[in-house]
Design a protein around this motif. Structure first.
Motif, mmCIF file in Angstrom:
data_model
loop_
_atom_site.group_PDB
_atom_site.id
_atom_site.type_symbol
_atom_site.label_atom_id
_atom_site.label_comp_id
_atom_site.label_asym_id
_atom_site.label_seq_id
_atom_site.Cartn_x
_atom_site.Cartn_y
_atom_site.Cartn_z
ATOM 1 N N GLU A 364 0.852 -1.103 0.078
ATOM 2 C CA GLU A 364 0.043 0.026 -0.109
ATOM 3 C C GLU A 364 0.806 1.084 -0.025
ATOM 4 O O GLU A 364 0.561 2.186 -0.647
ATOM 5 C CB GLU A 364 -1.027 -0.078 1.260
ATOM 6 C CG GLU A 364 -2.036 1.315 1.348
ATOM 7 C CD GLU A 364 -3.013 0.728 0.201
ATOM 8 O OE1 GLU A 364 -3.925 1.785 0.444
ATOM 9 O OE2 GLU A 364 -3.059 -0.108 -0.432
ATOM 10 N N VAL A 365 2.079 1.270 0.747
ATOM 11 C CA VAL A 365 3.015 2.441 0.926
ATOM 12 C C VAL A 365 3.558 2.373 -0.806
ATOM 13 O O VAL A 365 3.721 3.512 -1.148
ATOM 14 C CB VAL A 365 3.851 2.128 1.745
ATOM 15 C CG1 VAL A 365 5.189 3.169 1.829
ATOM 16 C CG2 VAL A 365 3.329 1.904 3.202
ATOM 17 N N ASP A 366 3.889 1.387 -1.451
ATOM 18 C CA ASP A 366 4.509 1.426 -2.647
ATOM 19 C C ASP A 366 3.542 2.036 -3.666
ATOM 20 O O ASP A 366 4.023 2.834 -4.361
ATOM 21 C CB ASP A 366 4.770 0.205 -3.187
ATOM 22 C CG ASP A 366 5.550 -0.104 -4.360
ATOM 23 O OD1 ASP A 366 6.368 0.589 -4.590
ATOM 24 O OD2 ASP A 366 5.147 -1.001 -5.245
ATOM 25 N N GLN A 367 2.258 1.737 -3.411
ATOM 26 C CA GLN A 367 1.284 2.306 -4.478
ATOM 27 C C GLN A 367 1.058 3.754 -4.213
ATOM 28 O O GLN A 367 1.100 4.649 -5.089
ATOM 29 C CB GLN A 367 -0.193 1.551 -4.268
ATOM 30 C CG GLN A 367 -1.073 2.158 -5.144
ATOM 31 C CD GLN A 367 -2.328 1.869 -4.806
ATOM 32 O OE1 GLN A 367 -2.861 1.295 -3.502
ATOM 33 N NE2 GLN A 367 -3.446 1.511 -6.011
ATOM 34 N N ALA A 368 1.257 4.093 -2.861
ATOM 35 C CA ALA A 368 1.095 5.524 -2.505
ATOM 36 C C ALA A 368 2.406 6.443 -3.075
ATOM 37 O O ALA A 368 2.138 7.540 -3.621
ATOM 38 C CB ALA A 368 0.868 5.909 -1.060
ATOM 39 N N VAL A 369 3.344 5.633 -2.799
ATOM 40 C CA VAL A 369 4.721 6.506 -3.143
ATOM 41 C C VAL A 369 4.876 6.552 -4.873
ATOM 42 O O VAL A 369 5.186 7.512 -5.462
ATOM 43 C CB VAL A 369 5.891 5.947 -2.769
ATOM 44 C CG1 VAL A 369 7.215 6.490 -3.265
ATOM 45 C CG2 VAL A 369 5.671 5.988 -1.153
ATOM 46 N N ASN A 370 4.811 5.290 -5.632
ATOM 47 C CA ASN A 370 4.945 5.170 -7.071
ATOM 48 C C ASN A 370 3.818 5.236 -7.679
ATOM 49 O O ASN A 370 3.982 5.042 -8.978
ATOM 50 C CB ASN A 370 5.657 3.904 -7.352
ATOM 51 C CG ASN A 370 6.991 3.742 -6.459
ATOM 52 O OD1 ASN A 370 7.613 4.777 -6.550
ATOM 53 N ND2 ASN A 370 7.291 2.824 -5.795
ATOM 54 N N GLY A 371 2.545 5.224 -7.224
ATOM 55 C CA GLY A 371 1.360 5.289 -8.192
ATOM 56 C C GLY A 371 0.825 3.861 -8.659
ATOM 57 O O GLY A 371 0.146 3.876 -9.529
ATOM 58 N N VAL A 372 1.591 2.817 -8.325
ATOM 59 C CA VAL A 372 1.181 1.416 -8.912
ATOM 60 C C VAL A 372 1.348 0.630 -7.717
ATOM 61 O O VAL A 372 2.101 0.713 -6.682
ATOM 62 C CB VAL A 372 2.256 0.928 -9.804
ATOM 63 C CG1 VAL A 372 2.396 2.037 -11.045
ATOM 64 C CG2 VAL A 372 3.824 0.891 -9.322
ATOM 65 N N ARG A 373 0.339 -0.319 -7.687
ATOM 66 C CA ARG A 373 0.464 -1.457 -6.551
ATOM 67 C C ARG A 373 1.391 -2.345 -6.648
ATOM 68 O O ARG A 373 1.580 -3.142 -7.643
ATOM 69 C CB ARG A 373 -0.875 -1.880 -6.577
ATOM 70 C CG ARG A 373 -1.318 -3.120 -5.481
ATOM 71 C CD ARG A 373 -2.588 -3.544 -5.237
ATOM 72 N NE ARG A 373 -3.388 -2.289 -4.828
ATOM 73 C CZ ARG A 373 -3.417 -1.790 -3.511
ATOM 74 N NH1 ARG A 373 -2.644 -2.395 -2.689
ATOM 75 N NH2 ARG A 373 -4.277 -0.981 -3.366
ATOM 76 N N GLY A 374 2.210 -2.576 -5.516
ATOM 77 C CA GLY A 374 3.178 -3.754 -5.720
ATOM 78 C C GLY A 374 2.549 -4.852 -4.996
ATOM 79 O O GLY A 374 1.574 -4.933 -4.727
ATOM 80 N N GLY A 375 3.006 -6.150 -5.472
ATOM 81 C CA GLY A 375 2.589 -7.272 -5.051
ATOM 82 C C GLY A 375 3.343 -7.671 -3.665
ATOM 83 O O GLY A 375 3.464 -6.768 -2.657
#
Length: 383
Positions: A364-375
Motif C-alpha cells: 500500500e505504501v508502494d502504491q502511494a509512493v509510486n502510483g502502482v500497486r506492488g505485489g
C-alpha cells in the motif's frame, strides 16, 4: 551552646582558623577563618576513622539547618557505617532503577536529554520541590512534561524504597498538562510525502523513518534495532523483551523493502541506525524538525501537525482498512495478549498473519509512493 546571635558576633582570628563546637549536636562545629569565612563541619568517628565533613557555610546555612544536616549525616553513619546512601547522586539512583526494573533505552534517552544535564551529579537529598517544578515547566510539548515527571517520581520512589531518601520532592506535583488521546492518522498521500522527504535526509535518519513506516513499531524500538536481532534469510526482526515497552519479546516479519533498506545500511557497531557506531540513533526531535523542513521546502508540508508515533497509528488504521483483522494488527503492534497461553506463545504465534499484514501494508505504501500497486515484493522508491 551556639546561637545565631552568638555566631554573628564571632570575630575572625588574626591568623589560621578557630573552631566553635555546638553542644546540642555532638560533632557539629563552626570553623571560622582569618578571612572571616564561617563553615559548618561535622567531625565524627566511624569505626577506626575520623570523618570531617563540610556541611555548608554561614550565613547561607543557618544554625537550625546545620543541625538538621548534621543529624541526617549522623543517622546515616550509624545506620550504614558510611555516607554512601545520602551521597548518592540522581544519576546513580536513576541508573540503579533502570537496571533493577529493566527499563527500555527510551527511558534512558529521556533522562539523558531532559533531566541528567541538570541533576546528574546532584545528591538526591539536595533536590528541592521547587527545582522539580522548574525543570518540568521548562519542558515543551503537551505530553513530554507529563512523561518526564512520571519518570522522576518513579526514580524518587525507588530511592525511598532503597532507603536512600526519606521523602520525594516530586510528591504532590501534578502533571502540568491535561493530555488528550491522539487520533491523528496520516492519509496515504501524507505517508508518501513523509517517505519521499525521508529519502532526502540520508543515513541514518531517512532509512530509520522509512523503517518506522514499514514496520509500525515504536520509534525507540526501531532506533534500537540491532544486527544480532535480525535474521536476514528468514526476513525477521526479534525485539527482545528488554527493548520493548510491553516487556515482551516480539517477532516482526520484514517486508522485502524493509530487508532492502537494512541491507543498504553500513554495518558498523551493534545498531543498524547509529550516528556514533557506539549507540542507537538519537535526537528524535531534531530529526522531526529536519523532516518537516524538507517537506516545507518541497511544498509538501502536512496540513495538520503530526508526530512520529502517528506513523504507527496510521499503519494500524490502514491495515484494518485493507481487511487485516484487528486481532492480527494488535499482534503486529505487540499489544498485550490476554491469557497465559497467549503470553507464553506470543513470540511466534500469528507469524504468517503478521507477515501478510506487513507485506500488504508495504504494498500500500508502494502504491502511494509510486502510483502502482506492488505485489508481495514491493519496489518503493521516490519521485
Amino acid at each position: 551552646m551556639l546561637t545565631d546571635t552568638k555566631i554573628a558576633a564571632i570575630k575572625p582570628p588574626e591568623k589560621g582558623q578557630q573552631e566553635h563546637p555546638d553542644h546540642k549536636v555532638t560533632g557539629l562545629r563552626l570553623r571560622v577563618g582569618a578571612g572571616g569565612a564561617k563553615t559548618w563541619t561535622l567531625r565524627r568517628r566511624v569505626r577506626d576513622k575520623v570523618l570531617n565533613r563540610k556541611l555548608g557555610t554561614y550565613p547561607a546555612m543557618k544554625l537550625a539547618a546545620a543541625r538538621i544536616a548534621a543529624e541526617k549525616l549522623i543517622e546515616a553513619l550509624e545506620r550504614d557505617g558510611s555516607t554512601a546512601g545520602i551521597d548518592r547522586t540522581f544519576r546513580a539512583a536513576a541508573e540503579a532503577w533502570i537496571q533493577a526494573k529493566k527499563r527500555p533505552d527510551g527511558i534512558r534517552r529521556q533522562l539523558e536529554m531532559h533531566v541528567l544535564p541538570e541533576w546528574g551529579e546532584r545528591k538526591l537529598g539536595d533536590i528541592k520541590r521547587a527545582e522539580v517544578r522548574e525543570l518540568i515547566q521548562g519542558l515543551e510539548g503537551e505530553v513530554l512534561p507529563n512523561r518526564v515527571l512520571a519518570t522522576i517520581k518513579t526514580i524518587f520512589g525507588y530511592a525511598i524504597y532503597q532507603d536512600w531518601l526519606e521523602a520525594s520532592p516530586a510528591d504532590r506535583i501534578e502533571p502540568p498538562n491535561k493530555e488528550k488521546a491522539r487520533d491523528r492518522v496520516l492519509a496515504m498521500g501524507e505517508v508518501a510525502r513523509v517517505w519521499n522527504a525521508a529519502t532526502l535526509l540520508g543515513y541514518p535518519t531517512g532509512p530509520w523513518v522509512q523503517m518506522l513506516i514499514l514496520t509500525a513499531q515504536r520509534r525507540s524500538e526501531v532506533a534500537g534495532m540491532r544486527w544480532v536481532d535480525l535474521d536476514i534469510d528468514a526476513a525477521t526482526w526479534t525485539i527482545t523483551a528488554d527493548n520493548t515497552k510491553a516487556k515482551r519479546a516480539h517477532l516482526v516479519p520484514l517486508s522485502p523493502k524493509a530487508i532492502e533498506i537494512i541491507k543498504a545500511m553500513p554495518e558498523v557497531g551493534d545498531y543498524v541506525f547509529s550516528t556514533t557506531a557506539r549507540g542507537p540513533i538519537r535526537g528524535f526531535a531534531k530529526s522531526k524538525r529536519l523532516l518537516d523542513q524538507w517537506l516545507e521546502s518541497k511544498g509538501s508540508g502536512l496540513t495538520e501537525p503530526w508526530r512520529f508515533h502517528d506513523l504507527r497509528r496510521s499503519a494500524a488504521t490502514h491495515m484494518v482498512r485493507l481487511g487485516i483483522p484487528e486481532l492480527v494488527v494488535s499482534r503486529v503492534l505487540n499489544h498485550r495478549v490476554q491469557g497465559v497461553t497467549g503470553q507464553v506463545y506470543a513470540l511466534h504465534s500469528y507469524a504468517p498473519e503478521k507477515r501478510h499484514a506487513l507485506d500488504a501494508w508495504a504494498a500500500e505504501v508502494d502504491q502511494a509512493v509510486n502510483g502502482v500497486r506492488g505485489g508481495n515484493v514491493v519496489s518503493i522508491g521516490h519521485k
